[in-house]
Design an enzyme around this catalytic site. Sequence first.
Site, mmCIF file in Angstrom:
data_model
loop_
_atom_site.group_PDB
_atom_site.id
_atom_site.type_symbol
_atom_site.label_atom_id
_atom_site.label_comp_id
_atom_site.label_asym_id
_atom_site.label_seq_id
_atom_site.Cartn_x
_atom_site.Cartn_y
_atom_site.Cartn_z
ATOM 1 N N GLU A 100 -37.729 112.585 -5.197
ATOM 2 C CA GLU A 100 -38.966 111.933 -4.743
ATOM 3 C C GLU A 100 -38.955 110.475 -5.152
ATOM 4 O O GLU A 100 -38.511 110.138 -6.254
ATOM 5 C CB GLU A 100 -40.148 112.677 -5.388
ATOM 6 N N ASP A 102 -41.733 107.412 -5.259
ATOM 7 C CA ASP A 102 -43.196 107.295 -5.173
ATOM 8 C C ASP A 102 -43.758 105.910 -5.292
ATOM 9 O O ASP A 102 -43.431 105.193 -6.233
ATOM 10 C CB ASP A 102 -43.812 107.960 -6.421
ATOM 11 N N GLU A 104 -47.834 104.980 -5.747
ATOM 12 C CA GLU A 104 -49.202 105.498 -5.763
ATOM 13 C C GLU A 104 -50.116 104.337 -6.106
ATOM 14 O O GLU A 104 -49.822 103.570 -7.028
ATOM 15 C CB GLU A 104 -49.384 106.592 -6.829
ATOM 16 N N ARG A 128 -40.549 108.774 -14.923
ATOM 17 C CA ARG A 128 -39.940 107.437 -14.866
ATOM 18 C C ARG A 128 -40.967 106.440 -14.318
ATOM 19 O O ARG A 128 -40.692 105.684 -13.380
ATOM 20 C CB ARG A 128 -38.707 107.442 -13.957
ATOM 21 N N GLU A 129 -42.155 106.451 -14.923
ATOM 22 C CA GLU A 129 -43.237 105.641 -14.379
ATOM 23 C C GLU A 129 -43.098 104.162 -14.716
ATOM 24 O O GLU A 129 -42.793 103.802 -15.853
ATOM 25 C CB GLU A 129 -44.591 106.119 -14.921
#
Length: 285
Positions: A100, A102, A104, A128-129
Site C-alpha cells: 500500500e 498512502d 491521507e 512508516r509514517e
Amino acid sequence: MASPSTFTTLALCFLMTTAVSFANKFNDEFDIIWGNDHAKYLDNGETVTLTLDSVTGSGFQSKSEFLYGKIDMQIKLVPGDSAGTVTAYYLKSEGTSWDEVDFEFLGNVSGDPYTMHTNVYCQGKGDREQQFHLWFDPTTDFHKYSILWNPKTIIFSVDDIAVREFKNMEFKGIPFPKSQPMRLYSSIWNADDWATRGGQVKTDWSKAPFITSYRNFSSDACVLSGGYNSCGSWMATKNWFSEVLDIQSREKMESVQNNFMIYNYCTDYQRFPQGLPQECYVSGP
Ligand SMILES: *[C@@H]1O[C@H](CO)[C@@H](O)[C@H](O)[C@H]1NC(C)=O
C-alpha cells in the site's frame, strides 16, 4: 456522394475521438464503492465529489489494477472546518500480505493547516509514517498529488515536487512492493477519534456536508489484463520505469522535508526504543 471508404474513415475518426474524450471521464476509470449517493459526477463527468455527512462517507476505486506506473490526481480538500475528517488517496493490493502507498489528508478547524500523512506498507506491514503541512492552502484550489512507482523507488509528489521517497532496499532485506498489482482508492470518512490534534477536536456535524473534489486523473501505468508478462516490454520503453530522483529534485525534497515535515518515523526514537527500522539508516542516492 461519399464512398464507403470515406465513410469508414469518418466513422473511425469519430470512434477514436470519442474514446479519447471519454477516457477523461471518471466513471470510465472508477467505481463508486461506498456511500453511493454521496459521490457525484460533475462537469459532464470530468470531476467527482465525495461527501461525508452524519449518515455516511463515500469512496471510489479504480476499475484497473496497476503494476508499476505514474499516477496523478488533482484534489481539492474540504474547505472551512474539516476537523475530524480524513480524505484518503492510496494504492493498495489485495489480501492479507498487501502492499500500500498512502496519502491521507487530516482535516482541521478553519484556519489551521491540514496534515498530509503518508505511509508505505510492504507485505502487510506499515509503520512508516511521515507527515507534512503543505506550503499552500489545499482547500481553495486543486493541487496535483502523484505517486511514481517503479522497481527502484516509490516517489510521492505534490504539484510535481517530490516530498518523500521510499527506495527499494531489498539488498538490506527490506521488502519492497513489486509483484502485487494495486488499485487506486479514495474516500472521505469520519476519524475524529484520532485525526485532528490526536482526536481532541471532534467533527462538527453542523458544518456538514464535508466535500472533497477530484479531477484530471491520469495514469501511465501497466494495467493488468493479460497477466504480468504483457507489461514487461511495454514498461521498458517508459522513462519513469527506471527514474530515480535527480540531484536537484532530491535537494528540493530535502528542503520541503526540512520546512514542512511535522512527523518522521525515522526520527522517533521513543517509538522504536530497540532501534529505528533498518531503512532509516540508508542514505544517499
Ligand atoms: C491542526 O492545527 C494544529 C495547530 O496549528 C497543528 O498542530 C496540527 O498539525 C494540524 N493538523 C491536524 C490534523 O491536527
